[in-house]
Design a protein around this motif. Structure first.
Motif, mmCIF file in Angstrom:
data_model
loop_
_atom_site.group_PDB
_atom_site.id
_atom_site.type_symbol
_atom_site.label_atom_id
_atom_site.label_comp_id
_atom_site.label_asym_id
_atom_site.label_seq_id
_atom_site.Cartn_x
_atom_site.Cartn_y
_atom_site.Cartn_z
ATOM 1 N N ALA A 49 0.812 -1.220 0.000
ATOM 2 C CA ALA A 49 0.000 0.000 0.000
ATOM 3 C C ALA A 49 0.845 1.270 0.000
ATOM 4 C CB ALA A 49 -0.942 -0.008 1.201
ATOM 5 N N GLN A 50 2.111 1.174 0.341
ATOM 6 C CA GLN A 50 2.994 2.347 0.340
ATOM 7 C C GLN A 50 3.398 2.779 -1.068
ATOM 8 O OE1 GLN A 50 6.411 2.138 2.907
ATOM 9 N NE2 GLN A 50 5.260 1.039 4.479
ATOM 10 N N HIS A 51 3.187 1.923 -2.042
ATOM 11 C CA HIS A 51 3.668 2.183 -3.402
ATOM 12 C C HIS A 51 2.547 2.699 -4.297
ATOM 13 C CE1 HIS A 51 7.562 0.223 -2.680
ATOM 14 N NE2 HIS A 51 6.860 -0.542 -1.858
ATOM 15 N N GLU A 52 2.832 3.758 -5.013
ATOM 16 C CA GLU A 52 1.856 4.301 -5.965
ATOM 17 C C GLU A 52 1.971 3.636 -7.323
ATOM 18 O OE1 GLU A 52 1.874 8.534 -6.156
ATOM 19 O OE2 GLU A 52 1.726 8.742 -3.983
ATOM 20 N N ARG A 53 3.131 3.049 -7.604
ATOM 21 C CA ARG A 53 3.355 2.350 -8.864
ATOM 22 C C ARG A 53 3.399 0.864 -8.580
ATOM 23 N NH1 ARG A 53 7.186 6.790 -10.993
ATOM 24 N NH2 ARG A 53 5.666 7.963 -12.210
ATOM 25 N N PRO A 54 3.180 0.048 -9.600
ATOM 26 C CA PRO A 54 3.239 -1.404 -9.397
ATOM 27 C C PRO A 54 4.581 -1.826 -8.813
ATOM 28 C CG PRO A 54 2.352 -0.890 -11.561
ATOM 29 C CD PRO A 54 2.852 0.402 -10.983
ATOM 30 N N VAL A 55 4.531 -2.772 -7.886
ATOM 31 C CA VAL A 55 5.730 -3.249 -7.203
ATOM 32 C C VAL A 55 5.769 -4.772 -7.288
ATOM 33 C CG1 VAL A 55 4.600 -3.265 -4.940
ATOM 34 C CG2 VAL A 55 7.077 -3.060 -5.062
ATOM 35 N N SER A 56 6.964 -5.311 -7.413
ATOM 36 C CA SER A 56 7.112 -6.763 -7.542
ATOM 37 C C SER A 56 7.138 -7.433 -6.168
ATOM 38 C CB SER A 56 8.398 -7.105 -8.298
ATOM 39 O OG SER A 56 9.531 -6.881 -7.471
ATOM 40 N N ALA A 57 6.883 -8.720 -6.158
ATOM 41 C CA ALA A 57 6.974 -9.504 -4.927
ATOM 42 C C ALA A 57 8.403 -9.474 -4.394
ATOM 43 C CB ALA A 57 6.521 -10.937 -5.187
ATOM 44 N N TYR A 58 9.383 -9.441 -5.293
ATOM 45 C CA TYR A 58 10.782 -9.387 -4.869
ATOM 46 C C TYR A 58 11.089 -8.079 -4.158
ATOM 47 C CZ TYR A 58 11.824 -13.680 -7.315
ATOM 48 O OH TYR A 58 11.854 -14.998 -7.704
ATOM 49 N N ASP A 59 10.567 -6.964 -4.669
ATOM 50 C CA ASP A 59 10.777 -5.678 -4.015
ATOM 51 C C ASP A 59 10.125 -5.658 -2.637
ATOM 52 O OD1 ASP A 59 12.249 -4.667 -6.151
ATOM 53 O OD2 ASP A 59 10.488 -3.762 -7.098
ATOM 54 N N ILE A 60 8.917 -6.202 -2.545
ATOM 55 C CA ILE A 60 8.232 -6.270 -1.253
ATOM 56 C C ILE A 60 9.039 -7.128 -0.282
ATOM 57 C CG2 ILE A 60 6.175 -7.139 -0.064
ATOM 58 C CD1 ILE A 60 4.574 -6.347 -2.603
ATOM 59 N N ALA A 61 9.511 -8.289 -0.737
ATOM 60 C CA ALA A 61 10.306 -9.181 0.115
ATOM 61 C C ALA A 61 11.589 -8.492 0.570
ATOM 62 C CB ALA A 61 10.617 -10.483 -0.629
ATOM 63 N N ASP A 62 12.259 -7.790 -0.342
ATOM 64 C CA ASP A 62 13.495 -7.087 0.020
ATOM 65 C C ASP A 62 13.226 -6.006 1.065
ATOM 66 O OD1 ASP A 62 14.969 -8.650 -1.730
ATOM 67 O OD2 ASP A 62 15.093 -7.101 -3.294
ATOM 68 N N ASN A 63 12.174 -5.220 0.867
ATOM 69 C CA ASN A 63 11.854 -4.145 1.809
ATOM 70 C C ASN A 63 11.466 -4.705 3.177
ATOM 71 O OD1 ASN A 63 12.369 -2.355 -0.247
ATOM 72 N ND2 ASN A 63 10.228 -1.942 -0.704
ATOM 73 N N LEU A 64 10.675 -5.772 3.193
ATOM 74 C CA LEU A 64 10.294 -6.385 4.467
ATOM 75 C C LEU A 64 11.501 -7.024 5.155
ATOM 76 C CD1 LEU A 64 6.840 -8.038 3.645
ATOM 77 C CD2 LEU A 64 7.282 -5.954 4.971
ATOM 78 N N SER A 65 12.390 -7.638 4.372
ATOM 79 C CA SER A 65 13.601 -8.238 4.935
ATOM 80 C C SER A 65 14.455 -7.174 5.619
ATOM 81 C CB SER A 65 14.425 -8.925 3.841
ATOM 82 O OG SER A 65 13.733 -10.029 3.309
ATOM 83 N N ALA A 66 14.615 -6.043 4.967
ATOM 84 C CA ALA A 66 15.409 -4.952 5.540
ATOM 85 C C ALA A 66 14.753 -4.409 6.805
ATOM 86 C CB ALA A 66 15.586 -3.835 4.512
ATOM 87 N N ALA A 67 13.443 -4.252 6.793
ATOM 88 C CA ALA A 67 12.729 -3.711 7.950
ATOM 89 C C ALA A 67 12.736 -4.671 9.134
ATOM 90 C CB ALA A 67 11.289 -3.375 7.563
ATOM 91 N N ARG A 68 12.661 -5.979 8.845
ATOM 92 C CA ARG A 68 12.591 -6.984 9.920
ATOM 93 C C ARG A 68 13.963 -7.460 10.390
ATOM 94 N NH1 ARG A 68 7.816 -11.139 9.392
ATOM 95 N NH2 ARG A 68 6.105 -9.670 9.405
ATOM 96 N N GLY A 69 14.969 -7.223 9.559
ATOM 97 C CA GLY A 69 16.307 -7.701 9.917
ATOM 98 C C GLY A 69 16.488 -9.191 9.686
#
Length: 160
Positions: A49-69
């Motif tokens: 929901a933070q993205h205004e443009r289409p985002v890939s599952a890989y980008d979501i996984a990378d962002n969540l990985s960075a946020a969760r450590g």
């Protein structure tokens, strides 16, 4: 998911959600559909929901990985996104293999996208007349349209 052509309303309005309101609306729509709203699903949806443009599952996984450590597997994100698409919480831009959050979760409608080849923007358009026509074409060929997606590639206003 979706409605048969004859059951599509001629026009309807949406209550557009954003931010925390969007996450709450998505949780309500998913649980109403009989699915579980887990912490991981909430994290994936909030990131999407933070993205205004289409985002890939890989980008979501990378962002969540960075946020969760810790590593979040893209396959897990894909499975969650599939649940979101099936329940009208997210829309898949097929040609980009990317996703957008549905700002009016739970509302059944077909996906019509205007996709910019230059900047990647994907504008979602609701048009019941087009949806009805596409479903009628399918029905005339004894084909049951489950989730019509129409993508029109070109250049957005900013890129022309």
């Amino acid at each position: 998911m979706g409605q048969p052509a004859n059951d599509l309303p001629h026009s309807h309005t949406h209550h557009e959600h954003a931010g925390e309101s969007l996450v709450v609306a998505a949780a309500r729509a998913l649980t109403t559909a009989g699915e579980q709203w887990t912490a991981m699903r909430e994290s994936v949806f909030a990131e999407l929901a933070q993205h205004e443009r289409p985002v890939s599952a890989y980008d979501i996984a990378d962002n969540l990985s960075a946020a969760r450590g810790k590593r979040v597997a893209p396959n897990s994100v894909y499975r969650i996104l599939d649940v979101f698409v099936a329940n009208n919480l997210a829309m898949r831009v097929e040609s980009a293999n990317a996703y957008l959050a549905n700002t009016h979760p739970g509302c059944a409608h077909d996906c019509i996208f205007l996709v910019c080849d230059e900047c990647g923007e994907a504008a979602h358009v609701d048009d019941e007349d087009v949806s009805r026509s596409v479903r009628a074409i399918a029905a005339a060929r004894q084909f049951k349209a489950e989730r019509p997606v129409l993508e029109i590639r070109g250049l957005c206003r900013s890129c022309t």
